[in-house]
Design a protein around this motif. Structure first.
Motif, mmCIF file in Angstrom:
data_model
loop_
_atom_site.group_PDB
_atom_site.id
_atom_site.type_symbol
_atom_site.label_atom_id
_atom_site.label_comp_id
_atom_site.label_asym_id
_atom_site.label_seq_id
_atom_site.Cartn_x
_atom_site.Cartn_y
_atom_site.Cartn_z
ATOM 1 N N GLY A 174 -18.067 -36.598 -45.291
ATOM 2 C CA GLY A 174 -17.007 -36.405 -44.319
ATOM 3 C C GLY A 174 -16.333 -35.046 -44.423
ATOM 4 O O GLY A 174 -16.208 -34.477 -45.501
ATOM 5 N N VAL B 2 -16.332 -47.864 -38.665
ATOM 6 C CA VAL B 2 -15.862 -46.514 -38.363
ATOM 7 C C VAL B 2 -16.880 -45.785 -37.483
ATOM 8 O O VAL B 2 -18.036 -45.618 -37.869
ATOM 9 N N ARG C 273 -14.943 -40.373 -37.301
ATOM 10 C CA ARG C 273 -15.136 -39.638 -38.552
ATOM 11 C C ARG C 273 -16.216 -38.590 -38.331
ATOM 12 O O ARG C 273 -17.306 -38.903 -37.867
ATOM 13 N N GLU D 168 -13.229 -32.770 -44.541
ATOM 14 C CA GLU D 168 -11.871 -32.939 -45.044
ATOM 15 C C GLU D 168 -10.881 -32.163 -44.183
ATOM 16 O O GLU D 168 -11.268 -31.209 -43.488
ATOM 17 N N ARG E 96 -18.866 -35.957 -39.886
ATOM 18 C CA ARG E 96 -19.651 -35.753 -41.108
ATOM 19 C C ARG E 96 -20.509 -34.509 -40.947
ATOM 20 O O ARG E 96 -20.896 -34.161 -39.839
ATOM 21 N N SER F 230 -18.677 -42.767 -36.243
ATOM 22 C CA SER F 230 -18.887 -41.480 -36.898
ATOM 23 C C SER F 230 -19.916 -40.632 -36.170
ATOM 24 O O SER F 230 -20.837 -41.148 -35.539
ATOM 25 N N LYS G 47 -10.536 -43.841 -33.876
ATOM 26 C CA LYS G 47 -10.721 -42.613 -34.651
ATOM 27 C C LYS G 47 -12.212 -42.395 -34.849
ATOM 28 O O LYS G 47 -12.976 -43.348 -34.977
#
Length: 159
Positions: free
Chosen positions: A39, A85, A5, A41, A7, A87, A3
């Protein structure tokens, strides 16, 4: 499947000073700064996230402009220094809406200690995460600058 993330961050520069959020993690790195960021949403666009994060972290209303930077953190390439994570952060060049005064929010993050205008001339004397000080200064100077930044390149430069 890994995954990623997403931002969004707001780069706000006025009168040769940059708006930053101040944090103090006594047990870890002490006082450091970040752009207003966070992050994305569910159901939110990157632009909407930048607006929300600026409001949440710096109590400031902004107009979102073009993308200034794309920053990527890939954990395995960075020995997991900032967690596990993957990102990608999109930093937008933003303008403060007239009459909107940045300030510490009513309910800040537990480690957030302030919202400050840091003169660009002093940017090299503070700890900024990610460590893109020179990239910001190059961007502001209007010349060529690195608009895609990989964390492992930052770490290589520090060695």
């Amino acid at each position: 499947m890994e995954k990623i993330r997403l931002r969004a961050a707001a780069l706000i520069i006025e009168n040769e000073a940059i708006l930053l959020v101040e944090y103090n993690n006594d047990e870890e790195e002490g006082v450091h700064y970040n752009l207003p960021a966070g992050g994305v949403e569910p159901g939110e666009t990157l632009v909407e996230a930048a607006i929300r994060e600026a409001k949440e972290e710096a109590s400031v209303e902004i107009e979102v402009g073009p993308v200034a930077f794309v920053y990527e953190y890939q954990p395995a390439k960075n020995h997991y220094i900032y967690g596990d994570v993957h990102s990608v952060g999109i930093t937008f060049a933003c303008k403060r809406k007239e009459g909107s005064v940045p300030r510490q929010p009513d309910r800040p993050d537990s480690h957030q200690t302030g919202v400050k205008w840091i003169p660009l001339a002093q940017l090299n004397s503070i700890r900024l995460y990610p460590e893109i000080t020179q990239d910001i200064l190059d961007y502001y100077a209007g010349g060529t600058y690195r608009n895609y930044i990989e964390e492992h390149e930052i770490q290589r430069e520090k060695r």
